[in-house]
Design a protein around this motif. Structure first.
Motif, PDB file in Angstrom:
ATOM      1  N   LEU A 150       0.812  -1.216   0.000  1.00  0.00           N
ATOM      2  CA  LEU A 150       0.000   0.000   0.000  1.00  0.00           C
ATOM      3  C   LEU A 150       0.847   1.268   0.000  1.00  0.00           C
ATOM      4  O   LEU A 150       0.508   2.238  -0.680  1.00  0.00           O
ATOM      5  CB  LEU A 150      -0.923   0.015   1.234  1.00  0.00           C
ATOM      6  CG  LEU A 150      -1.989  -1.076   1.297  1.00  0.00           C
ATOM      7  CD1 LEU A 150      -2.648  -1.085   2.681  1.00  0.00           C
ATOM      8  CD2 LEU A 150      -3.030  -0.880   0.207  1.00  0.00           C
ATOM      9  N   ALA A 151       1.919   1.271   0.753  1.00  0.00           N
ATOM     10  CA  ALA A 151       2.733   2.480   0.917  1.00  0.00           C
ATOM     11  C   ALA A 151       3.234   2.985  -0.433  1.00  0.00           C
ATOM     12  O   ALA A 151       3.738   2.220  -1.255  1.00  0.00           O
ATOM     13  CB  ALA A 151       3.908   2.196   1.844  1.00  0.00           C
ATOM     14  N   LEU A 155      -4.068   6.718  -4.672  1.00  0.00           N
ATOM     15  CA  LEU A 155      -5.490   6.430  -4.841  1.00  0.00           C
ATOM     16  C   LEU A 155      -6.198   7.739  -5.140  1.00  0.00           C
ATOM     17  O   LEU A 155      -6.108   8.690  -4.366  1.00  0.00           O
ATOM     18  CB  LEU A 155      -6.065   5.788  -3.583  1.00  0.00           C
ATOM     19  CG  LEU A 155      -7.536   5.366  -3.619  1.00  0.00           C
ATOM     20  CD1 LEU A 155      -7.781   4.223  -2.633  1.00  0.00           C
ATOM     21  CD2 LEU A 155      -8.501   6.507  -3.302  1.00  0.00           C
ATOM     22  N   THR A 156      -6.891   7.782  -6.273  1.00  0.00           N
ATOM     23  CA  THR A 156      -7.659   8.969  -6.643  1.00  0.00           C
ATOM     24  C   THR A 156      -9.148   8.665  -6.530  1.00  0.00           C
ATOM     25  O   THR A 156      -9.654   7.723  -7.144  1.00  0.00           O
ATOM     26  CB  THR A 156      -7.333   9.416  -8.070  1.00  0.00           C
ATOM     27  OG1 THR A 156      -5.982   9.888  -8.116  1.00  0.00           O
ATOM     28  CG2 THR A 156      -8.262  10.536  -8.520  1.00  0.00           C
ATOM     29  N   TYR A 157      -9.810   9.477  -5.733  1.00  0.00           N
ATOM     30  CA  TYR A 157     -11.249   9.355  -5.526  1.00  0.00           C
ATOM     31  C   TYR A 157     -11.925  10.480  -6.294  1.00  0.00           C
ATOM     32  O   TYR A 157     -11.586  11.656  -6.124  1.00  0.00           O
ATOM     33  CB  TYR A 157     -11.561   9.455  -4.031  1.00  0.00           C
ATOM     34  CG  TYR A 157     -13.034   9.516  -3.690  1.00  0.00           C
ATOM     35  CD1 TYR A 157     -13.746   8.364  -3.381  1.00  0.00           C
ATOM     36  CD2 TYR A 157     -13.716  10.733  -3.687  1.00  0.00           C
ATOM     37  CE1 TYR A 157     -15.100   8.420  -3.057  1.00  0.00           C
ATOM     38  CE2 TYR A 157     -15.065  10.798  -3.370  1.00  0.00           C
ATOM     39  CZ  TYR A 157     -15.747   9.641  -3.063  1.00  0.00           C
ATOM     40  OH  TYR A 157     -17.082   9.705  -2.748  1.00  0.00           O
ATOM     41  N   ALA A 171      -7.668   6.377   6.379  1.00  0.00           N
ATOM     42  CA  ALA A 171      -7.103   5.028   6.315  1.00  0.00           C
ATOM     43  C   ALA A 171      -5.923   4.983   5.347  1.00  0.00           C
ATOM     44  O   ALA A 171      -4.920   4.308   5.609  1.00  0.00           O
ATOM     45  CB  ALA A 171      -8.177   4.028   5.882  1.00  0.00           C
ATOM     46  N   GLY A 172      -6.040   5.706   4.230  1.00  0.00           N
ATOM     47  CA  GLY A 172      -4.929   5.756   3.284  1.00  0.00           C
ATOM     48  C   GLY A 172      -3.692   6.386   3.885  1.00  0.00           C
ATOM     49  O   GLY A 172      -2.567   5.923   3.674  1.00  0.00           O
ATOM     50  N   ALA A 173      -3.876   7.447   4.654  1.00  0.00           N
ATOM     51  CA  ALA A 173      -2.739   8.103   5.310  1.00  0.00           C
ATOM     52  C   ALA A 173      -2.070   7.154   6.297  1.00  0.00           C
ATOM     53  O   ALA A 173      -0.834   7.091   6.377  1.00  0.00           O
ATOM     54  CB  ALA A 173      -3.201   9.367   6.020  1.00  0.00           C
ATOM     55  N   MET A 177      -0.291   5.909   1.985  1.00  0.00           N
ATOM     56  CA  MET A 177      -0.725   6.138   0.608  1.00  0.00           C
ATOM     57  C   MET A 177      -0.917   7.619   0.332  1.00  0.00           C
ATOM     58  O   MET A 177      -1.124   8.420   1.249  1.00  0.00           O
ATOM     59  CB  MET A 177      -2.045   5.395   0.341  1.00  0.00           C
ATOM     60  CG  MET A 177      -1.981   3.903   0.510  1.00  0.00           C
ATOM     61  SD  MET A 177      -3.591   3.110   0.253  1.00  0.00           S
ATOM     62  CE  MET A 177      -3.785   3.348  -1.528  1.00  0.00           C
ATOM     63  N   ARG A 178      -0.886   7.969  -0.930  1.00  0.00           N
ATOM     64  CA  ARG A 178      -1.260   9.302  -1.384  1.00  0.00           C
ATOM     65  C   ARG A 178      -2.717   9.231  -1.838  1.00  0.00           C
ATOM     66  O   ARG A 178      -3.030   8.514  -2.792  1.00  0.00           O
ATOM     67  CB  ARG A 178      -0.358   9.755  -2.526  1.00  0.00           C
ATOM     68  CG  ARG A 178       1.090   9.951  -2.140  1.00  0.00           C
ATOM     69  CD  ARG A 178       1.896  10.534  -3.296  1.00  0.00           C
ATOM     70  NE  ARG A 178       2.035   9.563  -4.373  1.00  0.00           N
ATOM     71  CZ  ARG A 178       3.056   8.718  -4.492  1.00  0.00           C
ATOM     72  NH1 ARG A 178       4.023   8.713  -3.578  1.00  0.00           N
ATOM     73  NH2 ARG A 178       3.123   7.871  -5.481  1.00  0.00           N
ATOM     74  N   VAL A 179      -3.590   9.949  -1.166  1.00  0.00           N
ATOM     75  CA  VAL A 179      -5.014   9.933  -1.494  1.00  0.00           C
ATOM     76  C   VAL A 179      -5.388  11.298  -2.053  1.00  0.00           C
ATOM     77  O   VAL A 179      -5.284  12.311  -1.355  1.00  0.00           O
ATOM     78  CB  VAL A 179      -5.878   9.591  -0.275  1.00  0.00           C
ATOM     79  CG1 VAL A 179      -7.354   9.572  -0.661  1.00  0.00           C
ATOM     80  CG2 VAL A 179      -5.468   8.238   0.312  1.00  0.00           C
TER      81      VAL A 179
END
Length: 330
Positions: A150-151, A155-157, A171-173, A177-179
């Motif tokens: 994951l690191a 992830l683009t929302y 959760a991504g942080a 992750m980069r969200v």
């Protein structure tokens, strides 16, 4: 003993989150051949209290509790005394005398926190208007099993800065992750959630970024994610939101802008040709049904953590009393 609650994603530490995902993978692998250690809820009952409609959350918790050896007690709030005005505090006190944990799908985060404050058994947020942390755990499990980690992933929302977006940011942080969230002006996630995610990311290598250009946000993404444009309670805004959010549809253009092996996720239910095109939802990049299945495994792992039933998971930390939810909801 003080009950351990899970009201917000940050009620887990980064190490606990990773341990839950490891445990979820194990439950998934052993589902058809479970061992004695896979039934840590034997002799326990879990109330599943629903104040909002549900398919995946209700079924995954019902089946999950049973597979862990416990007894799920599904409660439709409208058919209980809650529907006649009994306070959430009194309900929590009574349920705590009958069951060993309470899973709640409700409206305001503050209502969830009031219930947790009055309960002396673990309370789990199965969705509130502010966050959807159980969904985010399943999302991370899905990404990790497809990408191996994951690191460092982006992830683009695309879409409304809603409860799902809030949980993905937090959760991504925690996972490093980069969200990136692309929303129309006025529909962004709460600024305090973005700030909190970046504070976490300073220690984990994660990043939270809000943008307004969907294709710019999708460029180079490892994961593309979307959700409905009108959440429960916003049905009257569906037509107006459809106009505002049209440029944020997860379509073939967004997929082409992302990495060639981009993973497409949607927490479901989906409205084809609105927030996501049918060709993308059913296409080769989509993992939405693996994602839905992983709700079961991730929630089983979470329940095991909260019951301190798996060695090595409960030892990862003692934080998470639900205070993070209160801080982020203010």
């Amino acid at each position: 003993m003080t009950a351990r609650h899970f009201l917000l994603d940050t009620d887990l530490t980064s190490a606990e989150q990773a341990a839950v995902l490891d445990l979820a993978d194990g439950y998934k692998a052993r589902r058809r051949a479970p061992g004695p250690a896979d039934r840590p809820l034997a002799g326990r009952s879990v109330a599943l209290l629903f104040e909002k409609p549900s398919t995946r959350t209700r079924l995954s918790f019902d089946v999950g509790v049973a597979e862990l050896g416990g007894h799920p007690v599904v409660i439709d709030a409208a058919s209980t005394q809650l529907g006649r005005g009994e306070t959430i505090e009194d309900t929590a006190a009574v349920l705590s005398r009958y069951v060993d944990a309470i899973v709640v799908r409700t409206f305001a985060q503050e209502r969830l926190e009031r219930l947790a404050a009055a309960a002396n058994v673990p309370v789990i947020n199965a969705l509130s208007d502010h966050a959807h942390p159980c969904q985010a755990l399943a999302d991370l499990q899905t990404i990790r099993e497809r990408r191996g980690g994951l690191a460092g992933l982006t992830l683009t929302y695309l879409g409304d800065g809603n409860n799902v977006a809030h949980s993905l940011l937090l959760a991504g942080a925690l996972a490093g992750m980069r969200v990136h969230v692309a929303s129309p002006p006025g529909y962004e996630p709460f600024e305090q959630v973005v700030r909190h995610a970046n504070e976490i990311g300073a220690a984990t290598g994660g990043e939270a970024l809000v943008m307004h250009d969907a294709l710019e946000a999708a460029a180079g993404a490892d994961v593309l994610y979307t959700d409905v444009w009108a959440s429960m309670g916003q049905e009257g805004e569906s037509d107006s939101r459809s106009l505002v959010f049209q440029p944020y549809q997860l379509d073939e253009k967004a997929v082409e802008a992302a990495k060639p092996d981009v993973l497409v996720l949607h927490c479901l239910p989906a409205h084809r040709e609105l927030e996501i095109s049918g060709s993308v939802l059913d296409g080769p990049h989509s993992a939405v049904f693996d994602q839905a299945e992983n709700r079961l495994h991730a929630q089983k792992a979470l329940l095991s953590l909260l019951f301190a039933a798996e060695a090595g998971v409960a030892e990862a930390g003692t934080g998470g009393t639900g205070a993070g939810g209160a801080d982020a909801a203010r």
